[in-house]
Design a protein around this motif. Sequence first.
Motif, mmCIF file in Angstrom:
data_model
loop_
_atom_site.group_PDB
_atom_site.id
_atom_site.type_symbol
_atom_site.label_atom_id
_atom_site.label_comp_id
_atom_site.label_asym_id
_atom_site.label_seq_id
_atom_site.Cartn_x
_atom_site.Cartn_y
_atom_site.Cartn_z
ATOM 1 N N LEU A 1 -50.747 -3.620 26.772
ATOM 2 C CA LEU A 1 -49.821 -4.562 27.419
ATOM 3 C C LEU A 1 -48.907 -5.204 26.389
ATOM 4 N N THR A 2 -49.479 -5.554 25.231
ATOM 5 C CA THR A 2 -48.670 -6.146 24.159
ATOM 6 C C THR A 2 -47.593 -5.161 23.714
ATOM 7 N N VAL A 3 -47.990 -3.871 23.636
ATOM 8 C CA VAL A 3 -47.039 -2.839 23.238
ATOM 9 C C VAL A 3 -45.871 -2.779 24.229
ATOM 10 N N LEU A 4 -46.152 -3.014 25.523
ATOM 11 C CA LEU A 4 -45.081 -3.026 26.522
ATOM 12 C C LEU A 4 -44.274 -4.324 26.454
ATOM 13 N N LEU A 5 -44.946 -5.427 26.058
ATOM 14 C CA LEU A 5 -44.277 -6.736 26.043
ATOM 15 C C LEU A 5 -43.321 -6.892 24.862
ATOM 16 N N ILE A 6 -43.589 -6.175 23.757
ATOM 17 C CA ILE A 6 -42.755 -6.361 22.566
ATOM 18 C C ILE A 6 -41.290 -5.990 22.833
ATOM 19 N N PRO A 7 -40.999 -4.809 23.415
ATOM 20 C CA PRO A 7 -39.590 -4.533 23.731
ATOM 21 C C PRO A 7 -39.017 -5.554 24.714
ATOM 22 N N PHE A 8 -39.860 -6.016 25.646
ATOM 23 C CA PHE A 8 -39.448 -6.989 26.654
ATOM 24 C C PHE A 8 -38.950 -8.280 25.995
ATOM 25 N N TRP A 9 -39.588 -8.689 24.910
ATOM 26 C CA TRP A 9 -39.212 -9.930 24.237
ATOM 27 C C TRP A 9 -38.233 -9.723 23.075
ATOM 28 N N THR A 10 -37.939 -8.467 22.735
ATOM 29 C CA THR A 10 -36.996 -8.241 21.643
ATOM 30 C C THR A 10 -35.587 -8.524 22.133
ATOM 31 N N ASN A 11 -34.803 -9.114 21.270
ATOM 32 C CA ASN A 11 -33.464 -9.543 21.671
ATOM 33 C C ASN A 11 -32.636 -8.390 22.226
ATOM 34 N N LEU A 12 -31.971 -8.696 23.349
ATOM 35 C CA LEU A 12 -31.154 -7.714 24.066
ATOM 36 C C LEU A 12 -30.099 -7.063 23.176
ATOM 37 N N THR B 1 -29.878 -3.029 22.313
ATOM 38 C CA THR B 1 -28.695 -2.238 22.666
ATOM 39 C C THR B 1 -28.084 -1.633 21.412
ATOM 40 N N TYR B 2 -28.050 -2.432 20.355
ATOM 41 C CA TYR B 2 -27.535 -1.979 19.066
ATOM 42 C C TYR B 2 -28.319 -0.766 18.578
ATOM 43 N N ALA B 3 -29.643 -0.796 18.797
ATOM 44 C CA ALA B 3 -30.490 0.309 18.355
ATOM 45 C C ALA B 3 -30.082 1.616 19.037
ATOM 46 N N GLY C 1 -29.339 2.639 28.214
ATOM 47 C CA GLY C 1 -29.502 1.267 27.746
ATOM 48 C C GLY C 1 -30.061 0.357 28.824
ATOM 49 N N MET C 2 -29.492 0.453 30.021
ATOM 50 C CA MET C 2 -29.929 -0.403 31.126
ATOM 51 C C MET C 2 -31.399 -0.147 31.464
ATOM 52 N N VAL C 3 -31.783 1.139 31.581
ATOM 53 C CA VAL C 3 -33.171 1.452 31.954
ATOM 54 C C VAL C 3 -34.125 0.933 30.886
ATOM 55 N N SER C 4 -33.766 1.114 29.603
ATOM 56 C CA SER C 4 -34.693 0.670 28.566
ATOM 57 C C SER C 4 -34.809 -0.855 28.549
ATOM 58 N N VAL C 5 -33.742 -1.559 28.924
ATOM 59 C CA VAL C 5 -33.800 -3.024 28.949
ATOM 60 C C VAL C 5 -34.652 -3.503 30.119
ATOM 61 N N PHE C 6 -34.469 -2.880 31.294
ATOM 62 C CA PHE C 6 -35.097 -3.432 32.496
ATOM 63 C C PHE C 6 -36.460 -2.838 32.832
ATOM 64 N N LEU C 7 -36.828 -1.742 32.170
ATOM 65 C CA LEU C 7 -38.099 -1.087 32.508
ATOM 66 C C LEU C 7 -39.300 -2.047 32.520
ATOM 67 N N PRO C 8 -39.488 -2.878 31.476
ATOM 68 C CA PRO C 8 -40.653 -3.773 31.505
ATOM 69 C C PRO C 8 -40.624 -4.761 32.673
ATOM 70 N N VAL D 1 -23.715 -7.193 28.322
ATOM 71 C CA VAL D 1 -23.925 -6.770 26.941
ATOM 72 C C VAL D 1 -24.024 -5.241 26.844
ATOM 73 N N VAL D 2 -24.865 -4.641 27.690
ATOM 74 C CA VAL D 2 -25.086 -3.193 27.617
ATOM 75 C C VAL D 2 -23.810 -2.409 27.936
ATOM 76 N N PRO D 3 -23.135 -2.665 29.079
ATOM 77 C CA PRO D 3 -21.890 -1.914 29.315
ATOM 78 C C PRO D 3 -20.834 -2.190 28.260
ATOM 79 N N ASP D 4 -20.815 -3.402 27.711
ATOM 80 C CA ASP D 4 -19.822 -3.721 26.692
ATOM 81 C C ASP D 4 -20.046 -2.896 25.429
ATOM 82 N N MET D 5 -21.313 -2.787 24.989
ATOM 83 C CA MET D 5 -21.586 -2.097 23.729
ATOM 84 C C MET D 5 -21.695 -0.588 23.902
#
Lengths: 265, 311
Positions: free
Chosen positions: B133-144, B148-150, B187-194, B254-258
């Motif tokens: 669960l922590t492994v799933l939460l880390i991307p969730f809490w990483t800055n948007l 996206t930059y990644a 980008g959108m899917v990776s942001v919203f998946l969690p 942010v995601v569509p912009d970048m």
Amino acid sequence: MKRCSIGSSIGSVAIFIFLYLPMLSVAVFSFNASKMGLKWGGFSTEWYEKLVHNQMILNAAWNTLVLAVTSTFISTIIGTMLAIGMFRFPWSRRAMNKLNVLLHLPVVTPDIIFAVALVIAFSVIRYMTGLFELGMASMIVGHVTFQISFVALAVKGRLELIGHDVEEAACDLYAGYWRVLTRVLLPMLMPGIVAGAMLAFTLSLDDFVISFFTAGPKSSTLPLFIYASVKRGITPEIHALSTIIMLATICTVAFMQKMAPGAKH
Amino acid sequence: MQGENLEHAKEASTIILHNGEMVRPSIIRARQATFISPGILAIITLLALPCISLFAVAFMTRGQYGEILFEPTFGNIRRLLGFGYFGWSADNLLILWRSVVVAFVTTALCIVLSYPLAFFLAARPAKTRLLWLTVLLIPFWTNLVIRTYAWLLVFDSDMPFARIMAWLGLMEPGTSAYPSQFAVYVGMVSVFLPFVALPIYTAVEKLDWSIVEAAVDLYSNKWRVFRHAILPQTLPGLSVGITLTFVPAMGMFVVPDMLGGARYMLIGNLIQQQFGTSRDWPFGAALSLVLMILTLGALMATSGKRKKGRA
């Protein structure tokens, strides 16, 4: 019966790779010696050293921290008061419904509408008083506004768990209201308050949109700095900065999971 | 019960029992007002009132220097519908439509990916589950912005992804995989998946497996097991996930912009432009109003579903 098929397991591992691959690439390339492009030019920690001497980045990091700490401190007090006021006192059903709508409003409002609302509110305040230029103060006020509800909801969860008995016992023993509040109720609420404060702190660090709209020219934060730099192209220095922020996030999340009430199960 | 107590105590002279304390109702009222007022005042003045004021600002005129003139006009609404100086164009309506489609497709993709993930997490032994669960939460809490930059890095022309696509003939050699529609969706899917996976996991964890076993024993095929034994039980989690994804995805900028660039704008980018470079607040307010109405619609639709799910 098997509860997780092989397909689900393979799919899940693929999803975890999908989530972590970009972040890992950033971490790897932060140690790349070549300055331009993404061709591997050997291992180097040069970018981390440059980071420490970049005054703009140090300023942005300081601003991020000041913003998160100050807004968390204020919103924890206001949010806890709000939760006690709403859920420890009798309200008529109609008043309660209205208060509940207001309490949930910051949670459901999309970031961008929240930011637009704040910009309009700040400009009205500036128009009427002539004070309040956009900058650190406006960012703190903005962050507090969205944090209040999250703190209040975390404290509410705790309030529902503890009964009225201890307070009643304290009153029977002639404790005044202030004493009951500070010596009985607040200590019992402490796990909820701490959880709310940690949530508020991470939300502040995580925020980009509201800071982006309410920041002034001198009050850049780390996410704002990275966003502005990306417009100029990606550099190894930004890789290094992002890697440090990701490490800090991992530590915070691990800490929160350890502190969380359900962690022992 | 306490509420009734307070209402029956008509005058200030009456004394009632509140949390074991003998007090006048007026004191209780003063205390509750003190407790809630800072928070409620902040939410009203900084969020609720400005949101309501959007209805007014959307019908005002933009001055020459970007100031707001108090002259009522339908110009902003007309412009939103595409009636510009040079006749009718579908640009703004297209952006609006695209925002809804992107939010819808993102939510759908996240749901499809979340179910296997939720079953995988729920099947972990209790000891390692928290770690997963922590492994799933880390991307969730990483800055948007960082996440996206990644993706910009992964999609760069020098990285394997763009090279493989070029080798397959799907892309021009030497170009990056962004800005593109594909990059925006990734980008959108990776942001919203969690946001979808976590509520569905909570529902799957509480799943009553005897119903699933019964369905299997009665020779249901896989789809029917899912449709009739799993989906109804996970509906509350699913609807929370949909709300948490669809609503912010519509306003995402942010995601569509970048990753999407100027040619793949969403309504969020358009709003940001009006409050940023274009400095056209009335038009920005009109756009925000539309987004707010879409949000309310989405919230009402999912809350209706949630009530049905419980019944």
